[in-house]
Design an enzyme around this catalytic site. Structure first.
Site, PDB file in Angstrom:
ATOM      1  N   SER A   1       8.308  10.179  -2.261  1.00 26.82           N
ATOM      2  CA  SER A   1       7.851  11.442  -1.811  1.00 26.82           C
ATOM      3  C   SER A   1       6.929  10.882  -0.730  1.00 26.82           C
ATOM      4  O   SER A   1       6.625  11.914   0.321  1.00 26.82           O
ATOM      5  CB  SER A   1       7.281  12.132  -2.634  1.00 26.82           C
ATOM      6  OG  SER A   1       6.209  11.610  -3.353  1.00 26.82           O
TER       7      SER A   1
ATOM      8  N   SER B   1      -8.884 -15.022   5.268  1.00 21.70           N
ATOM      9  CA  SER B   1      -7.840 -15.081   4.006  1.00 21.70           C
ATOM     10  C   SER B   1      -7.032 -13.854   4.011  1.00 21.70           C
ATOM     11  O   SER B   1      -6.395 -13.611   3.083  1.00 21.70           O
ATOM     12  CB  SER B   1      -8.483 -15.454   2.857  1.00 21.70           C
ATOM     13  OG  SER B   1      -7.300 -15.726   2.013  1.00 21.70           O
TER      14      SER B   1
ATOM     15  N   ASN C   1      -3.300   9.241   4.002  1.00 23.32           N
ATOM     16  CA  ASN C   1      -2.176   8.493   4.639  1.00 23.32           C
ATOM     17  C   ASN C   1      -1.921   8.290   5.944  1.00 23.32           C
ATOM     18  O   ASN C   1      -1.009   7.790   6.243  1.00 23.32           O
ATOM     19  CB  ASN C   1      -0.958   9.284   3.713  1.00 23.32           C
ATOM     20  CG  ASN C   1      -1.036   9.053   2.156  1.00 23.32           C
ATOM     21  OD1 ASN C   1      -1.500   8.209   1.736  1.00 23.32           O
ATOM     22  ND2 ASN C   1      -0.130   9.883   1.450  1.00 23.32           N
TER      23      ASN C   1
ATOM     24  N   ASP D   1       8.581   8.059  -6.531  1.00 19.44           N
ATOM     25  CA  ASP D   1       9.798   8.881  -6.258  1.00 19.44           C
ATOM     26  C   ASP D   1      10.081   8.976  -4.541  1.00 19.44           C
ATOM     27  O   ASP D   1      10.798   9.751  -4.078  1.00 19.44           O
ATOM     28  CB  ASP D   1       9.645  10.231  -6.873  1.00 19.44           C
ATOM     29  CG  ASP D   1       8.390  11.386  -6.190  1.00 19.44           C
ATOM     30  OD1 ASP D   1       7.677  10.431  -5.300  1.00 19.44           O
ATOM     31  OD2 ASP D   1       8.480  12.317  -6.344  1.00 19.44           O
TER      32      ASP D   1
ATOM     33  N   PRO E   1      -7.195   7.149  -5.315  1.00 16.94           N
ATOM     34  CA  PRO E   1      -8.340   6.732  -5.434  1.00 16.94           C
ATOM     35  C   PRO E   1      -8.815   6.495  -4.080  1.00 16.94           C
ATOM     36  O   PRO E   1      -7.987   6.226  -2.853  1.00 16.94           O
ATOM     37  CB  PRO E   1      -8.029   5.161  -6.099  1.00 16.94           C
ATOM     38  CG  PRO E   1      -6.989   5.289  -6.825  1.00 16.94           C
ATOM     39  CD  PRO E   1      -6.077   6.365  -5.998  1.00 16.94           C
TER      40      PRO E   1
ATOM     41  N   ARG F   1       0.782  -1.205   0.121  1.00 19.49           N
ATOM     42  CA  ARG F   1       0.017  -0.169  -0.016  1.00 19.49           C
ATOM     43  C   ARG F   1       0.630   1.287  -0.130  1.00 19.49           C
ATOM     44  O   ARG F   1       0.526   2.235  -0.813  1.00 19.49           O
ATOM     45  CB  ARG F   1      -0.964  -0.050   1.181  1.00 19.49           C
ATOM     46  CG  ARG F   1      -1.897   1.291   1.214  1.00 19.49           C
ATOM     47  CD  ARG F   1      -2.895   1.099   2.439  1.00 19.49           C
ATOM     48  NE  ARG F   1      -3.831   2.121   2.505  1.00 19.49           N
ATOM     49  CZ  ARG F   1      -3.760   2.953   3.694  1.00 19.49           C
ATOM     50  NH1 ARG F   1      -3.414   2.493   4.666  1.00 19.49           N
ATOM     51  NH2 ARG F   1      -4.774   3.916   3.732  1.00 19.49           N
TER      52      ARG F   1
ATOM     53  N   ASP G   1      -4.439 -14.650  -2.637  1.00 20.35           N
ATOM     54  CA  ASP G   1      -5.386 -15.563  -3.526  1.00 20.35           C
ATOM     55  C   ASP G   1      -6.215 -15.002  -4.070  1.00 20.35           C
ATOM     56  O   ASP G   1      -6.401 -13.784  -4.158  1.00 20.35           O
ATOM     57  CB  ASP G   1      -5.806 -16.618  -2.535  1.00 20.35           C
ATOM     58  CG  ASP G   1      -6.508 -16.276  -1.544  1.00 20.35           C
ATOM     59  OD1 ASP G   1      -7.253 -15.234  -1.315  1.00 20.35           O
ATOM     60  OD2 ASP G   1      -6.594 -16.790  -0.169  1.00 20.35           O
TER      61      ASP G   1
ATOM     62  N   HIS H   1       0.693   4.192  -2.652  1.00 26.09           N
ATOM     63  CA  HIS H   1       0.283   5.418  -2.302  1.00 26.09           C
ATOM     64  C   HIS H   1       1.383   6.613  -2.908  1.00 26.09           C
ATOM     65  O   HIS H   1       1.176   7.638  -3.207  1.00 26.09           O
ATOM     66  CB  HIS H   1       0.248   5.892  -1.022  1.00 26.09           C
ATOM     67  CG  HIS H   1      -1.320   5.279  -0.450  1.00 26.09           C
ATOM     68  ND1 HIS H   1      -2.128   6.119   0.301  1.00 26.09           N
ATOM     69  CD2 HIS H   1      -1.998   4.221  -0.776  1.00 26.09           C
ATOM     70  CE1 HIS H   1      -3.118   5.542   0.628  1.00 26.09           C
ATOM     71  NE2 HIS H   1      -3.164   4.235  -0.110  1.00 26.09           N
ATOM     72  N   ASP H   2       2.789   6.129  -2.978  1.00 27.08           N
ATOM     73  CA  ASP H   2       3.831   6.758  -3.341  1.00 27.08           C
ATOM     74  C   ASP H   2       3.464   6.866  -4.875  1.00 27.08           C
ATOM     75  O   ASP H   2       3.803   8.030  -5.218  1.00 27.08           O
ATOM     76  CB  ASP H   2       5.205   5.927  -3.197  1.00 27.08           C
ATOM     77  CG  ASP H   2       6.249   6.795  -3.627  1.00 27.08           C
ATOM     78  OD1 ASP H   2       6.288   7.858  -3.312  1.00 27.08           O
ATOM     79  OD2 ASP H   2       7.191   6.076  -4.301  1.00 27.08           O
TER      80      ASP H   2
ATOM     81  N   GLY I   1       4.473  10.453  -8.936  1.00 23.54           N
ATOM     82  CA  GLY I   1       5.026   9.473  -9.492  1.00 23.54           C
ATOM     83  C   GLY I   1       5.832   8.484  -8.435  1.00 23.54           C
ATOM     84  O   GLY I   1       5.731   8.859  -7.233  1.00 23.54           O
TER      85      GLY I   1
ATOM     86  N   VAL J   1       1.075   9.420  -6.434  1.00 22.25           N
ATOM     87  CA  VAL J   1       1.055  10.846  -6.253  1.00 22.25           C
ATOM     88  C   VAL J   1       2.379  11.386  -6.397  1.00 22.25           C
ATOM     89  O   VAL J   1       3.423  11.165  -5.896  1.00 22.25           O
ATOM     90  CB  VAL J   1       1.162  11.244  -4.524  1.00 22.25           C
ATOM     91  CG1 VAL J   1       1.235  12.629  -4.250  1.00 22.25           C
ATOM     92  CG2 VAL J   1      -0.281  10.787  -4.220  1.00 22.25           C
TER      93      VAL J   1
ATOM     94  N   HIS K   1      -6.664  -6.303  -2.536  1.00 18.63           N
ATOM     95  CA  HIS K   1      -7.315  -6.306  -1.577  1.00 18.63           C
ATOM     96  C   HIS K   1      -7.461  -7.753  -0.751  1.00 18.63           C
ATOM     97  O   HIS K   1      -8.108  -7.942   0.232  1.00 18.63           O
ATOM     98  CB  HIS K   1      -8.770  -5.705  -1.624  1.00 18.63           C
ATOM     99  CG  HIS K   1      -8.432  -4.172  -1.954  1.00 18.63           C
ATOM    100  ND1 HIS K   1      -9.584  -3.404  -2.224  1.00 18.63           N
ATOM    101  CD2 HIS K   1      -7.354  -3.194  -1.665  1.00 18.63           C
ATOM    102  CE1 HIS K   1      -9.119  -2.369  -2.226  1.00 18.63           C
ATOM    103  NE2 HIS K   1      -7.822  -2.187  -1.904  1.00 18.63           N
TER     104      HIS K   1
END
Length: 325
Positions: free
Chosen positions: A75, A247, A93, A73, A161, A61, A252, A65-66, A71, A69, A191
């Site tokens: 940040s 799970s 975040n 990089d 998103p 995750r 899976d 998230h990097d 690219g 936002v 997920h």
């Protein structure tokens, strides 16, 4: 402009174009400059993730998230300062984890070869190795990313998103990063691991239209179980819920099975059933674990190339939590 000056300018332009075409991500980018870098990362991950498998989802995750936002990089790893609120303190975040894990790996890499390996590359490699360690897919991680100099709390609010986004918004945000509908559905398959806070679904459970109702797209039995056993009131901000019940530490196909049963935890999960195209892609993923893994690997490598900084762009941070002074 004289003939000599003209040709000199032309040569400079050609060299610049050549440099930019060569400054791309590549497998084994550190083979000469820091040959043990990827081994150090893999060994640390292999030693620690089995004792904390839930961290694999957190690190994946963090990478996602990097990249979404500004690219891929690094940040998202930067701390806020007195003069700047950074990405990691933006509302989307605040539940991110794994920063200390990345910082430790960075310190090990710096001891081996100072100032060579970027935090962005460390994050990308760590995410891949963590998923592989818990039995998930392996994907190629070309390296050569540079670390960004800018990290602003406002940016994730418009780039990431969200759990409440419908399909149209999700497709727009993915499209902004060169990812298509197949990438969206395949990457949503992540997920299958991890957890979420009740606060991300409280409105869906308790006040969907502002009238104290529950989202009708959520299976009623599942909604009742969530309200009875997990998120017992709309103000619960601490309880964790498995994204893929029973799970959540296993990579899976069960996430897609839950979505088809209308038991996707987020509105964004339920939105995957609102289009014949996305439903068809889910059906394809459910045909085999091997096929899903292969598609996931392809989309992850694609995601890892989003707006990367290469060549002389950005910097190689000494510490992942702060830009070089």
């Amino acid at each position: 402009m004289g003939r000599q000056s003209y040709f000199k300018a032309l040569i400079i332009c050609l060299m610049a174009l050549l440099g930019s075409s060569q400054a791309q991500l590549q497998l084994g980018f550190y083979a000469k400059s820091c040959p043990n870098a990827e081994k150090i990362i893999f060994n640390y991950v292999a030693d620690h993730i089995p004792n904390a498998p839930s961290l694999a989802a957190a690190l994946l995750r963090l990478h996602f998230h990097d990249c979404f936002v500004n690219g891929c990089d690094g940040s998202v790893l930067v701390n806020s300062t007195q003069n700047n609120q950074a990405e990691k303190d933006s509302i989307p975040n605040v539940t991110l984890r794994g920063f200390g894990f990345i910082d430790t790996i960075k310190s090990l890499i710096e001891a081996e070869c100072p100032g060579v390996v970027s935090c962005a590359d460390i994050l990308a490699l760590t995410a891949r190795d963590s998923i592989q360690t818990i039995g998930g897919p392996y994907w190629n991680v070309p390296t050569g990313r540079r670390d960004g100099l800018i990290s602003r709390a406002a940016d994730p609010l418009v780039s990431l998103p969200a759990p409440f986004h419908n399909l149209t918004v999700q497709l727009t945000l993915f499209g902004n990063n060169g990812l298509d509908v197949n990438d969206l559905v395949v990457l949503a398959g992540a997920h299958t691991i991890g957890v979420a806070h009740c606060s991300t679904i409280s409105t869906r459970l308790y006040n969907f239209t502002g009238k104290g109702d529950t989202d009708p797209s959520l299976d009623s039995e599942y909604a009742t179980n969530l309200k009875t056993l997990k998120c017992k009131n709309i103000n619960d901000v601490t309880t964790l819920v498995e994204l893929d019940p029973g799970s959540h530490d296993t990579f899976d196909l069960d996430y897609y099975k839950q979505v088809v049963k209308r038991r996707g935890l987020f509105q964004s999960d339920a939105a995957l059933l609102t289009s014949s195209t996305t439903r068809s892609i889910i059906t394809t993923q459910l045909q085999s674990t091997e096929g899903f893994f292969a598609q996931f690997a392809k989309s992850m490598e694609k995601m890892g190339r989003i707006k990367v900084k290469v060549g002389t762009e950005g910097e190689i941070r000494k510490q992942c939590a702060r830009v070089n002074s």
